[in-house]
Design a protein around this motif. Structure first.
Motif, mmCIF file in Angstrom:
data_model
loop_
_atom_site.group_PDB
_atom_site.id
_atom_site.type_symbol
_atom_site.label_atom_id
_atom_site.label_comp_id
_atom_site.label_asym_id
_atom_site.label_seq_id
_atom_site.Cartn_x
_atom_site.Cartn_y
_atom_site.Cartn_z
ATOM 1 N N LYS A 2 36.317 106.845 7.206
ATOM 2 C CA LYS A 2 37.449 105.934 7.338
ATOM 3 C C LYS A 2 38.174 105.781 6.005
ATOM 4 N N ASP A 3 37.413 105.616 4.926
ATOM 5 C CA ASP A 3 38.023 105.459 3.608
ATOM 6 C C ASP A 3 38.893 106.661 3.254
ATOM 7 N N VAL A 35 44.568 108.971 2.422
ATOM 8 C CA VAL A 35 45.616 109.998 2.472
ATOM 9 C C VAL A 35 46.810 109.557 3.310
ATOM 10 N N GLY A 36 46.810 108.297 3.745
ATOM 11 C CA GLY A 36 48.010 107.763 4.383
ATOM 12 C C GLY A 36 47.970 107.618 5.884
ATOM 13 N N LEU A 67 49.008 112.931 10.263
ATOM 14 C CA LEU A 67 49.678 112.468 9.045
ATOM 15 C C LEU A 67 51.201 112.548 9.179
ATOM 16 N N VAL A 68 51.695 113.584 9.846
ATOM 17 C CA VAL A 68 53.143 113.655 10.098
ATOM 18 C C VAL A 68 53.562 112.487 10.985
ATOM 19 N N HIS A 70 51.795 109.882 1.809
ATOM 20 C CA HIS A 70 51.122 109.407 0.600
ATOM 21 C C HIS A 70 51.383 110.434 -0.507
ATOM 22 N N PRO A 71 51.661 109.977 -1.744
ATOM 23 C CA PRO A 71 51.968 110.948 -2.818
ATOM 24 C C PRO A 71 50.908 112.020 -3.009
ATOM 25 N N SER A 72 49.637 111.724 -2.726
ATOM 26 C CA SER A 72 48.576 112.711 -2.956
ATOM 27 C C SER A 72 48.678 113.898 -2.022
#
Length: 596
Positions: A377-378, A383-384, A472-473, A493-495
């Motif tokens: 989960k973390d 990653v957003g 994520l998209v 997320h920037p990463s």
């Protein structure tokens, strides 16, 4: 005063202007009742005059606070509420988005293309475009850093795609790795039986079953809508048009009796022309070597896990690891899906990120399983992935694999419905035991403390790269309104953003501007994937960067080369802008992108 004075020190100053030293208002990490604003006044202006600009991001505030000492304090409760409302509204767009919208966006912006498109494509296969490969690589890199590099108890592996066929015999894949399949005898179409759902049409007045509907798996609203359309057509043909009927009670075709299968209509023909479900093995078969006979038959791996199990002894011995420890792998897998669907969610070629975390036997598996649930989960949140779109599906005993002690799926609400994204399973010692027996090699360990020998059990967190890509998209999809104009953008997320920074010279025909911008571009691209955009109005260039999820834009203007040696850094999500010295860019961006 220090950059972050204690709140009691600030309370007497609320509403008063303290001599200012910087041009930007900024919010610091203080309780929500306060906003700390840093205001600059030109040397020629009276000290009572302040330029009021929109609040900046917290990260920008921290950056400026380290170089400033003087503050203006005002009430910020209303400001925080407004910001939260704007953030929420930007995410509301996802509630209305369709899968076609996501697919169109991915193709239009160069994330994903249909494979072999100039030959009309090939079902179940996709190609990742210029931005897609960057996003996919970033997903894998962040997972590897989180699960392997930053841990002391996990090592890596990259096993081959083709194994000795005996591997799949021992693991049970040759005999049991299958999906239930049905054929439409009229249209010759094939379907996965567990992805077709049927329901009787039961009249409300008489409780009589007058027929059946059959729909393909989707979100609840789409399935009910399709079923209602079928029921309406059926009742009209049966001279019962408009008759009220009970709510649909969907079951998948694997639960249908032979008598029911003779009445359930095929999605292809609209008539009861479906065969009874039968097993279809999902493994891709190939031949190895110059001969094409039974002795040369091999298979493309349908999962990456077995490569870890057969290398258990090698990985443990060479890394000098002790139980508990894990082996991680990222790699391609192949499954001959009966009906690949929902874009890259279910395809025939895909990529997995898996860990087999080996533990002692006994009840200790419960604690390790909980730990990996929390770790998983973390990572997903880091990653957003939007938490409100995630759910947990705990498998009941009757839905577990025969070897599993427990399994919990992380599900995600895609536009086509809530589906499995990741699984965290307690697999017991089935795999190592099976390969030990099949190979004749003992895959057990000696416990130095208890002096016992045992075959380790394992916890398996398994995550699909392609499914996470899609999630994520979907999580990043957002829209808002800037200056009365609608803006669609991707809030990556920037990463994991495919492009970290866009460098924009204010004018492309002014050599000093272009040269200064090029120097910044060349320095930044040594660290990250950075884009260069010198064409068009600056606002239009900002929008182009927003649409592909670039978190930061750097604009080089005439002040950069003539006055302050600073550039304008624009934040994608808030559209706020700050001036920053060029030498401060890399430390600032490193903190924002890498997190340290």
């Amino acid at each position: 005063p220090a950059p972050f004075p204690p709140l009691p020190t600030l309370r007497p100053l609320i509403g008063r202007i303290v001599p200012p030293t910087s041009v930007y208002n900024m919010r610091l990490s203080l309780p929500p009742a306060c906003i700390v604003s840093l205001v600059m006044l030109s040397a020629s202006l009276p000290s009572s005059l302040a330029w009021r600009l929109p609040p900046l991001t917290r990260s920008t505030a921290r950056h400026l606070a380290t170089t400033s000492r003087l503050f203006v304090v005002t009430d910020a409760a209303a400001s925080d509420a407004t910001a939260a409302e704007a953030s929420s509204s930007s995410y509301d767009a996802y509630e209305k988005v369709s899968m076609d919208d996501i697919i169109g966006l991915c193709k239009r912006r160069g994330f994903i293309f249909p494979s072999s498109e100039i030959y009309n494509g090939m079902a179940g296969f996709y190609d990742y475009g210029p931005l897609g490969v960057e996003l996919k690589k970033n997903i894998k890199d962040t997972w590897w850093k989180t699960m392997v590099t930053r841990r002391e108890d996990v090592v890596g592996l990259d096993s081959s795609i083709v194994h000795n066929p005996k591997v799949w015999k021992s693991s049970g894949h040759l005999d049991g790795f299958s999906d239930p399949m049905v054929d439409c005898k009229e249209t010759k179409l094939r379907y996965r039986a567990d992805q077709l759902f049927f329901s009787p049409i039961i009249l409300a007045d008489s409780a009589e079953t007058v027929g059946y509907v059959c729909v393909q798996e989707g979100n609840d609203a789409d399935m009910v809508k399709s079923a209602k359309k079928q029921a309406k057509k059926f009742l009209k043909a049966a001279d019962k048009a408009g008759a009220p009927y009970e709510a649909f009670a969907f079951k998948d075709l694997t639960e249908a009796t032979e008598d029911e299968m003779g009445k359930i209509p095929s999605p292809g023909s609209g008539k009861p022309t479906l065969t009874m479900p039968r097993d279809f093995n999902l493994m891709f078969q190939t031949n190895v070597g110059a001969m094409s006979d039974a002795s040369s038959v091999a298979y493309l791996r349908p999962e990456t896990a077995q490569g870890i199990f057969i290398n258990f002894k090698n990985a443990m011995g060479t890394s000098r690891s002790k139980i508990p420890f894990g082996v991680a792998q990222i790699g391609k897998a192949f499954r001959n899906e009966i009906t690949p669907r929902n874009f890259i969610f279910r395809s025939r070629e895909f990529e997995q990120m898996e860990i087999e975390y080996f533990i002692p036997p006994g009840d200790v598996w419960k604690d390790f399983h909980k730990q990996w649930l929390a770790n998983s989960k973390d990572y997903l949140l880091s990653v957003g992935l939007r938490e409100e779109l995630m759910e947990w599906d705990v498998h009941e005993d009757d839905s577990l694999a025969h070897y599993a002690l427990a399994c919990t799926d992380v599900t995600f609400r895609f536009p086509f419905g809530t589906q499995e994204l990741m699984g965290i399973a307690a697999r017991g010692n089935f795999d190592l035991t099976a390969h030990g027996e099949g190979s004749g090699k003992k895959l057990e360990v000696n416990d130095e403390e208890t002096k016992e020998k045992y075959v380790p059990h394992c916890i398996e967190p398994s995550l699909g790269v392609d499914r996470l890509f899609l999630a994520l998209v979907c999580s990043a999809y957002a829209e808002d309104e800037i200056g009365g104009e609608k803006r669609n953008f991707l809030r990556f997320h920037p990463s994991i953003a495919p492009v970290k920074v866009a460098v924009l010279p204010l004018l492309k025909n002014k050599e000093p501007l272009v040269a200064a911008a090029r120097k910044i571009f060349d320095d930044l691209k040594l660290r990250w994937n950075v884009s260069w955009d010198a064409g068009g109005a600056i606002g239009r260039r900002y929008r182009r960067a927003d649409e592909v999820g670039t978190p930061f834009c750097i604009t080089v203007d005439f002040d950069t080369i003539e006055k302050d040696g600073a550039v304008t850094v624009r934040d994608r999500d808030t559209t706020e802008q700050i001036r920053m010295k060029i030498e401060d860019l890399i430390p600032y961006l490193t903190k924002e992108i890498e997190g340290y």
